[in-house]
Design a protein around this motif. Sequence first.
Motif, PDB file in Angstrom:
ATOM      1  N   SER A  50      14.837 -24.997   0.726  1.00  0.00           N
ATOM      2  CA  SER A  50      15.717 -25.650  -0.239  1.00  0.00           C
ATOM      3  C   SER A  50      16.509 -24.563  -0.967  1.00  0.00           C
ATOM      4  CB  SER A  50      14.888 -26.433  -1.255  1.00  0.00           C
ATOM      5  OG  SER A  50      14.135 -25.533  -2.070  1.00  0.00           O
ATOM      6  N   ALA A  51      17.453 -24.956  -1.792  1.00  0.00           N
ATOM      7  CA  ALA A  51      18.218 -23.980  -2.574  1.00  0.00           C
ATOM      8  C   ALA A  51      17.285 -23.190  -3.492  1.00  0.00           C
ATOM      9  CB  ALA A  51      19.301 -24.686  -3.380  1.00  0.00           C
ATOM     10  N   GLU A  52      16.348 -23.859  -4.144  1.00  0.00           N
ATOM     11  CA  GLU A  52      15.400 -23.187  -5.044  1.00  0.00           C
ATOM     12  C   GLU A  52      14.499 -22.220  -4.273  1.00  0.00           C
ATOM     13  OE1 GLU A  52      14.849 -23.030  -8.334  1.00  0.00           O
ATOM     14  OE2 GLU A  52      16.567 -24.311  -8.784  1.00  0.00           O
ATOM     15  N   GLU A  53      14.020 -22.636  -3.114  1.00  0.00           N
ATOM     16  CA  GLU A  53      13.170 -21.754  -2.305  1.00  0.00           C
ATOM     17  C   GLU A  53      13.953 -20.534  -1.829  1.00  0.00           C
ATOM     18  OE1 GLU A  53      10.212 -25.203  -0.472  1.00  0.00           O
ATOM     19  OE2 GLU A  53      12.093 -24.721   0.558  1.00  0.00           O
ATOM     20  N   ALA A  54      15.198 -20.752  -1.432  1.00  0.00           N
ATOM     21  CA  ALA A  54      16.047 -19.642  -0.990  1.00  0.00           C
ATOM     22  C   ALA A  54      16.288 -18.657  -2.135  1.00  0.00           C
ATOM     23  CB  ALA A  54      17.373 -20.173  -0.447  1.00  0.00           C
TER      24      ALA A  54
END
Length: 90
Positions: A43-47
């Motif tokens: 996800s964007a947060e994980e990235a």
Amino acid sequence: MNNLFFSYEAKSENEDQISKAIESLGNSTKLHTSCWYVNSKASAEEALKVIARFLTEEDTLVISDTTNNTSAWFNIEEKREIRVKQNWRL
């Protein structure tokens, strides 16, 4: 799989490490000097968590997940963050 777009400004000496971290997230394509497209399980947060360790307070990063209509960013000026949230309705 998520369609992630990365836009960053690296003022530190870590640009190579940032690029390698982005590439590690999946099938990646560099669109221009500091803009990438990545097809990723992240996800964007994980990235952001993967890349943040290479960022300094001089750097900025925005990640847009166009699959899930979400985003994550690092070191964006507060008034700009507020404006994006208002217009994107995040």
